[in-house]
Design an enzyme around this catalytic site. Structure first.
Site, mmCIF file in Angstrom:
data_model
loop_
_atom_site.group_PDB
_atom_site.id
_atom_site.type_symbol
_atom_site.label_atom_id
_atom_site.label_comp_id
_atom_site.label_asym_id
_atom_site.label_seq_id
_atom_site.Cartn_x
_atom_site.Cartn_y
_atom_site.Cartn_z
ATOM 1 N N GLY A 99 0.812 -1.217 0.000
ATOM 2 C CA GLY A 99 0.000 0.000 0.000
ATOM 3 C C GLY A 99 0.844 1.265 0.000
ATOM 4 C CB ILE A 107 12.842 3.310 -12.263
ATOM 5 C CG1 ILE A 107 13.504 1.964 -11.907
ATOM 6 C CG2 ILE A 107 12.732 3.507 -13.771
ATOM 7 C CD1 ILE A 107 14.883 1.733 -12.449
ATOM 8 C CD GLU A 135 2.026 -4.435 -8.189
ATOM 9 O OE1 GLU A 135 0.826 -4.154 -8.082
ATOM 10 O OE2 GLU A 135 2.894 -3.957 -7.424
ATOM 11 C CG ASN A 141 0.225 -7.227 -5.283
ATOM 12 O OD1 ASN A 141 0.113 -6.237 -5.984
ATOM 13 N ND2 ASN A 141 0.923 -7.191 -4.153
ATOM 14 N NE ARG A 179 -3.281 -7.689 -2.469
ATOM 15 C CZ ARG A 179 -3.280 -6.676 -3.307
ATOM 16 N NH1 ARG A 179 -4.224 -6.565 -4.212
ATOM 17 N NH2 ARG A 179 -2.346 -5.741 -3.276
ATOM 18 C CB VAL A 197 -8.295 -2.354 -6.379
ATOM 19 C CG1 VAL A 197 -9.333 -1.285 -6.664
ATOM 20 C CG2 VAL A 197 -8.020 -2.462 -4.896
ATOM 21 N NE ARG A 206 -7.605 1.710 -7.475
ATOM 22 C CZ ARG A 206 -6.728 1.019 -6.757
ATOM 23 N NH1 ARG A 206 -6.558 1.307 -5.473
ATOM 24 N NH2 ARG A 206 -6.011 0.064 -7.311
HETATM 25 P P1 ADP Z 1 3.510 -1.548 -2.444
HETATM 26 O O1 ADP Z 1 3.539 -3.031 -2.205
HETATM 27 O O2 ADP Z 1 3.589 -0.729 -1.206
HETATM 28 O O3 ADP Z 1 2.419 -1.144 -3.397
HETATM 29 P P2 ADP Z 1 5.429 -1.531 -4.644
HETATM 30 O O4 ADP Z 1 6.769 -2.158 -4.565
HETATM 31 O O5 ADP Z 1 4.400 -2.237 -5.468
HETATM 32 O O6 ADP Z 1 4.891 -1.252 -3.165
HETATM 33 O O7 ADP Z 1 5.567 -0.043 -5.200
HETATM 34 C C1 ADP Z 1 4.504 0.858 -5.220
HETATM 35 C C2 ADP Z 1 4.763 1.909 -6.281
HETATM 36 O O8 ADP Z 1 5.975 2.596 -6.027
HETATM 37 C C3 ADP Z 1 4.908 1.328 -7.679
HETATM 38 O O9 ADP Z 1 3.694 1.225 -8.333
HETATM 39 C C4 ADP Z 1 5.776 2.369 -8.351
HETATM 40 O O10 ADP Z 1 5.001 3.461 -8.762
HETATM 41 C C5 ADP Z 1 6.654 2.846 -7.236
HETATM 42 N N1 ADP Z 1 7.958 2.122 -7.243
HETATM 43 C C6 ADP Z 1 8.265 0.966 -6.617
HETATM 44 N N2 ADP Z 1 9.543 0.626 -6.824
HETATM 45 C C7 ADP Z 1 10.083 1.583 -7.606
HETATM 46 C C8 ADP Z 1 11.387 1.836 -8.139
HETATM 47 N N3 ADP Z 1 12.423 1.034 -7.914
HETATM 48 N N4 ADP Z 1 11.553 2.964 -8.876
HETATM 49 C C9 ADP Z 1 10.539 3.819 -9.089
HETATM 50 N N5 ADP Z 1 9.308 3.651 -8.602
HETATM 51 C C10 ADP Z 1 9.071 2.567 -7.870
#
Ligand code: ADP
Length: 458
Positions: free
Chosen positions: A164, A203, A275, A290, A292, A295, A338
């Site tokens: 989240g 990134i 992802e 994920n 599960r 959304v 959403r």
């Molecule tokens: P969570 O499990 O809290 O959703 P995620 O690892 O899926 O965490 O990351 C959430 C969001 O953060 C991603 O959708 C992306 O937008 C951003 N993000 C995550 N890792 C990176 C990265 N290494 N560089 C840039 N943006 C990132």
């Protein structure tokens, strides 16, 4: 097939599961908190059971109370929806110990993929590209600084148990790393009871592209195409679409192939999402899986015509997937917005209260997932997402136009919502051209709100 399903969730996802159970001829037992006693799913399920007060630890996260209710009402399965206990391996284990089928993958798979850092290691081992960063966990800020020297700044300090968007901080230079590390770790400890951290290169302005996976227990696994979920605020998704406009047939195939490889490496079954972040040069990197339903699953359902919850339940009941990879075709374009009870002008602050008046949209290719009714309460205790509007059309521009109309038609009075804000995005030229990335909302919020104010005063 199951006879009676316990739904361990609330709101629109409880309604989504409930509707699917009815179609499959499964009775439903819905657990709920005192706060949700008059909710729509409570009124429509076969049997509602109040298991505790508003606080989630006493109700929607109260494992013993949920299992007791499941046994008392002779349920044979539990659907966790998303959030709450949906990615909790101990809960999945306890369900099995109590003779209940957990609608999801095994506890072992959840554990393997739920720990983001070990999932990252597994992916590296199987040749799925991951974001450059630490090998394993990072013990302290000093070690983080050493690794960041090698990867180069900016970096992202991430919690291995994170979710989240929590437990995550950016450091743009060595000066910031200690503060970023400590505050990410403190947040992770408080939110997940686990301060294990790792590091990734940030990134810059990536897109968030994810691939929907579906597998059964007989080793069949398919991918249902990708979603672009780059439209986020505070690392939380707001608008999702399928397919991703930015991909070419070749890059689409490559990312789908990597997602299948990731799912196979995990020995995956049930629904799941792999992802990735996609950089500006078109390179993609795994960030997490994920385990599960998500959304944003409806956009995939709209373009494939496949009911993901139905498949998830069938797989949990030990049935084979009802399709093969070659049967899956992507038709047209789908967008989900959403609808949150929040105020974009006040930094997206939640706006709980009573819905005094409600009108929801309709028409060809318009789908609403919600548990709203006129007079219902939006509780301050839970997530601010109140509804989802999904549109499906032959092409992206038609889908955008359809979404504009659907948002125009929607009236929710009594609380603040982000409907106008979503509408502004649907008219934004960059959005229309598909020039989006994960910073889009942050970069555009002020100008969208200013433009809105100016046009109202004109
Ligand atoms: P969570 O499990 O809290 O959703 P995620 O690892 O899926 O965490 O990351 C959430 C969001 O953060 C991603 O959708 C992306 O937008 C951003 N993000 C995550 N890792 C990176 C990265 N290494 N560089 C840039 N943006 C990132």
């Amino acid at each position: 097939m199951f006879k009676r399903m316990l739904i361990a969730n609330r709101g629109e996802i409880a309604m989504r599961i409930l509707r699917c159970c009815v179609e499959l001829g499964i009775e439903t037992v819905l657990i709920h908190s005192t706060e949700d006693a008059e909710s729509m799913p409570v009124q429509l399920c076969t049997q509602a059971v109040c298991i505790g007060p508003a606080a989630t630890k006493d109700s929607y996260l109260n494992v013993d109370a949920i299992l007791t209710a499941a046994k008392a009402y002779a349920c044979d399965a539990i659907h966790p929806g998303f959030g709450f206990l949906s990615e909790n391996a101990e809960f999945a284990e306890k369900c099995e110990e109590n003779g209940l089928v957990f609608v999801g993958p095994s506890a072992e798979i959840i554990r393997k993929m739920g720990d983001k850092q070990s999932a990252r290691e597994l992916m590296k081992k199987h040749g799925v590209p991951v974001v450059p960063g630490s090998d394993g966990l990072v013990e302290d800020a000093k070690e983080a600084a050493e690794i960041a020297k090698k990867t180069g700044y900016p970096v992202l300090i991430k919690a291995s148990a994170g979710g989240g968007g929590r437990g995550m901080r950016t450091a743009f230079s060595e000066d910031e790393i200690e503060q970023a590390f400590e505050s990410a770790r403190a947040e992770a400890k408080a939110a997940f009871g686990d301060g294990s951290m790792y590091l990734e290169k940030l990134i810059v302005n990536p897109r968030h592209i994810e691939v929907q996976i579906l597998g059964d227990r007989f080793g069949h696994i398919v991918q249902l195409g990708e979603r672009d979920c780059s439209m986020q605020r505070r690392n939380q998704k707001l608008i999702e679409e399928a397919p991703a406009k930015c991909l070419t047939p070749k890059s689409r195939q490559a990312i789908a192939k990597a997602a299948l490889k990731a799912a196979k490496a995990a020995g995956y079954y049930s629904v799941g999402t792999v992802e990735f972040v996609l950089d500006q040069d078109g390179h993609f990197y795994f960030i997490e899986m994920n385990t599960r339903i998500q959304v944003e699953h409806p956009v995939t359902e709209m373009v494939t015509g496949i009911d993901l919850i139905r498949e998830q339940i069938r797989v949990a009941a030990g049935q084979k997937l009802s399709m093969k990879q070659d049967d899956i075709k992507i038709h047209g374009h789908a967008i989900e917005c959403r609808i949150n009870a929040e105020n974009p002008e006040k930094g997206f602050a939640p706006s709980p209260g009573t819905v005094d008046f409600l009108h929801l949209p309709g028409g060809c290719g318009v789908r609403v997932e919600s548990a709203l009714y006129q007079g219902c309460q939006i509780s301050p205790w839970y997530d601010s997402m109140a509804a989802k509007i999904i549109v499906h059309a032959p092409g992206r521009l038609e889908a955008i136009r359809r979404m504009r109309m659907a948002l125009e038609e929607t009236v929710i009075e009594g609380i603040d919502t982000n409907i106008d804000f979503l509408l502004l995005i649907m008219f934004n030229p960059d959005y229309m051209l598909g020039n989006i990335n994960t910073s889009f909302i942050e970069n555009h919020t002020q100008s969208l709100l200013d433009w809105n104010k100016a046009s109202k005063n004109a």
